[in-house]
Design a protein around this motif. Sequence first.
Motif: not given
Length: 491
Positions: A54-59, A81, A84, A165, A184, A251, A311
């Motif tokens: 799980e991250g800021t922009f996706s799971s 998400i 996006s 990243d 990713d 967004s 990161t």
Amino acid sequence: MEAAPTVQRNTHQSVEKGRSRHKISRDVETDIAYLYEVLPQLSQIFRIIDKIGEGTFSSVYLAEAQMTDGSRRMFALKHLIPTSHPVRIAAELQCLTVAGGTENVMGVTYCFRKEHHVVIVMPYMEHQTFVDIVGSLSFEDVKHYIFHLLKALRHIHKFGIIHRDIKPTNFLFNQQRREYSLVDFGLAQGTHDTQIELLKELLGLDKAPRSVFGEKNLNGANSHKPGTDKVEGLLLKPKREEIIPRKIVSSKHRSVPVRTPLNQRQKTPAESQKPKPPVVSSMLTCNCYMTDRVCNICLSRKQQVAPRAGTPGFRAPEVLTKCPNQGTAIDMWSAGVILLSLLSGRYPFFKASDDLIALTQIMTIRGSKETIEAAKTFGKSIVCSRELPRLDLRILCETLRGLRSWDDSSLPAEFQASHNPAEVKQDAGSPARKHMSSGSLKSSAELQEMGWVKVPDYVYDLLDKLLDLNPATRITASMALQHPLFKDMTD
């Protein structure tokens, strides 16, 4: 070539039976149920087993599908998400389809979409968690790891892809099978000569208006052919409009309020005794330089616009100083930080709450004078309140791994305070302290057996070239693969 798939629909009973064999938390069960709800076509193919990331922009979810030959295969489902940006989603897909599936880079199997929900399907690769194995890898393991990471970087950089990243959690590693996979591309950007068309749009190079989704194949050069809308080896052939997103909620830009500092509080005696870290400033003069306040000059400065995705702990100096011209060299810096962790047995090596502290930590290793001089080469001015010496990378890594005595070490006091294993033993209850001491807990015999006693000098030469503070002279992935460290390895 795989056999043609057959359709098998998961019943509620089979799904519940599968979950009973794999215990998951109530929250994960809720997330899986929600994913089935927003993308019902997934239930026709997959039995979703668990949430594995799980991250800021996706799971990311682990799922199983039955193939036409009766075998079962595991897949990773990346749920983006809903907010996006559609161009960002399309660019990530194009990176996977054009550059993925070879040279240690993850490929894409399929993409599902319904309304503003998008799931990217990728092969699942069983792997170990980096933090659990970083201190137990042999030198030979480390050499293979960094070699294959460099191969992946060389491959994507050939297409003009800047990953942005690079970190251990995005480079999957199976220690037993020595398998690797770079994943990713959600933050990826393109160089000015990138071959990924949609990354050009993100750069603003492609001004021609056109629909992002549906009207152009994401594979770029490969035009769409009738009858090719099936998933390789999967069980369902959804309609085209269910696969490629056409309209996704984008967004909205929001202004970020400036947080003013609180009044200075009285320091405790323990805090007063701690050595003060050097103060780093990205401007030459202001009213708050070398104080613990933020002056009106700094608060009123116009914010510089520059990419800073990535990161904390893995960002290159040019990212931390908001240099507008960033290239593939930022990925090479991140690879250098990973190699630093592998050689020292410490992960994460750098951990900072903001960019200036991160820059200070880099100075602690690479030297303040050297950092300031390098910043000038890409148009940035840095001021440090005191001089920090450049450290010998071999002495640094060998001390942290336990091959040298801390008493004999020339490491500065503030560095020892955060890495000294003697301090770890006094604070054994801290999980962070435990994993930071993992390398030094090995006995001399174990370290010798793992190949750490006779590490060649040229591995530290490669580390030095990866952690070159100047992006213009930092080693490239292609050059790094020709390094003497890899002379006995087949490219």
